[in-house]
Design a protein around this motif. Structure first.
Motif, PDB file in Angstrom:
ATOM      1  N   VAL A  27       0.838  -1.205   0.000  1.00 40.63           N
ATOM      2  CA  VAL A  27       0.000   0.000   0.000  1.00 40.63           C
ATOM      3  C   VAL A  27       0.869   1.250   0.000  1.00 40.63           C
ATOM      4  CG1 VAL A  27      -1.630   1.338   1.403  1.00 40.63           C
ATOM      5  CG2 VAL A  27      -2.029  -1.080   1.005  1.00 40.63           C
ATOM      6  N   ARG A  28       1.936   1.251   0.782  1.00 48.92           N
ATOM      7  CA  ARG A  28       2.827   2.414   0.832  1.00 48.92           C
ATOM      8  C   ARG A  28       3.503   2.654  -0.518  1.00 48.92           C
ATOM      9  NH1 ARG A  28       3.194   6.476   4.194  1.00 48.92           N
ATOM     10  NH2 ARG A  28       5.430   6.428   4.366  1.00 48.92           N
ATOM     11  N   LEU A  29       3.922   1.584  -1.167  1.00 44.17           N
ATOM     12  CA  LEU A  29       4.593   1.734  -2.455  1.00 44.17           C
ATOM     13  C   LEU A  29       3.626   2.203  -3.540  1.00 44.17           C
ATOM     14  CD1 LEU A  29       6.973  -1.370  -2.494  1.00 44.17           C
ATOM     15  CD2 LEU A  29       7.584   1.014  -2.112  1.00 44.17           C
ATOM     16  N   THR A  30       2.449   1.638  -3.573  1.00 45.14           N
ATOM     17  CA  THR A  30       1.490   2.016  -4.611  1.00 45.14           C
ATOM     18  C   THR A  30       0.790   3.323  -4.282  1.00 45.14           C
ATOM     19  OG1 THR A  30      -0.248   0.678  -3.587  1.00 45.14           O
ATOM     20  CG2 THR A  30       1.076  -0.351  -5.324  1.00 45.14           C
ATOM     21  N   LYS A  31       0.657   3.645  -3.029  1.00 46.83           N
ATOM     22  CA  LYS A  31      -0.004   4.886  -2.643  1.00 46.83           C
ATOM     23  C   LYS A  31       0.785   6.088  -3.152  1.00 46.83           C
ATOM     24  CE  LYS A  31      -1.903   7.270   1.358  1.00 46.83           C
ATOM     25  NZ  LYS A  31      -1.987   7.284   2.812  1.00 46.83           N
TER      26      LYS A  31
END
Length: 134
Positions: A27-31
């Motif tokens: 989620v952090r990478l894609t966010k």
């Protein structure tokens, strides 16, 4: 569930925690990329709006310039007619030297109608014969 031992519960708990950790990282990478993509799309919309505004301003400018040129041409024609009638009235027909005749306005220079010559008179360069006396 009574058949499950503590080791299975520990493995399930560890898998759950690892899954949460991996999910958080994903989620952090894609966010960040989603935010960047949204920001880029917003910038694109802003630039397109500015471009459309600039195009409209350019069209307005050229339309206004065309109208001003029409006005300038009409004013020039009025000024010319004024000079022509004033010269007729003030100088008379016989004293007028043809300052405002249509022939002078539309006359073109004869040399403008001729095509330019792409050669020079006589020989030139290496083949030019020098007639020097010894």
């Amino acid at each position: 569930m009574e058949n499950w031992t503590n080791e299975i519960w520990v493995a399930i708990g560890i898998a759950f925690i690892v899954g949460l950790f991996i999910g958080y990282i994903i989620v952090r990478l894609t966010k960040g990329s989603v935010k960047h993509q949204a920001k880029t799309e917003a910038e694109l919309k802003t630039v397109k709006t500015q471009l459309d505004t600039q195009k409209a301003q350019i069209e307005k400018h050229f339309a206004e310039s065309a109208e001003l040129f029409k006005t300038l041409i009409n004013d020039y024609q009025k000024l010319y007619r004024h000079y022509a009638t004033s010269s007729n009235n003030l100088l008379g027909e016989k004293d007028q030297k043809g300052l405002f005749t249509q022939q002078l306005i539309t006359a073109t220079d004869k040399s403008q109608n001729e095509q330019p010559r792409d050669y020079s008179e006589g020989a030139s360069g290496l083949f030019k014969e020098n007639k020097e006396e010894n």
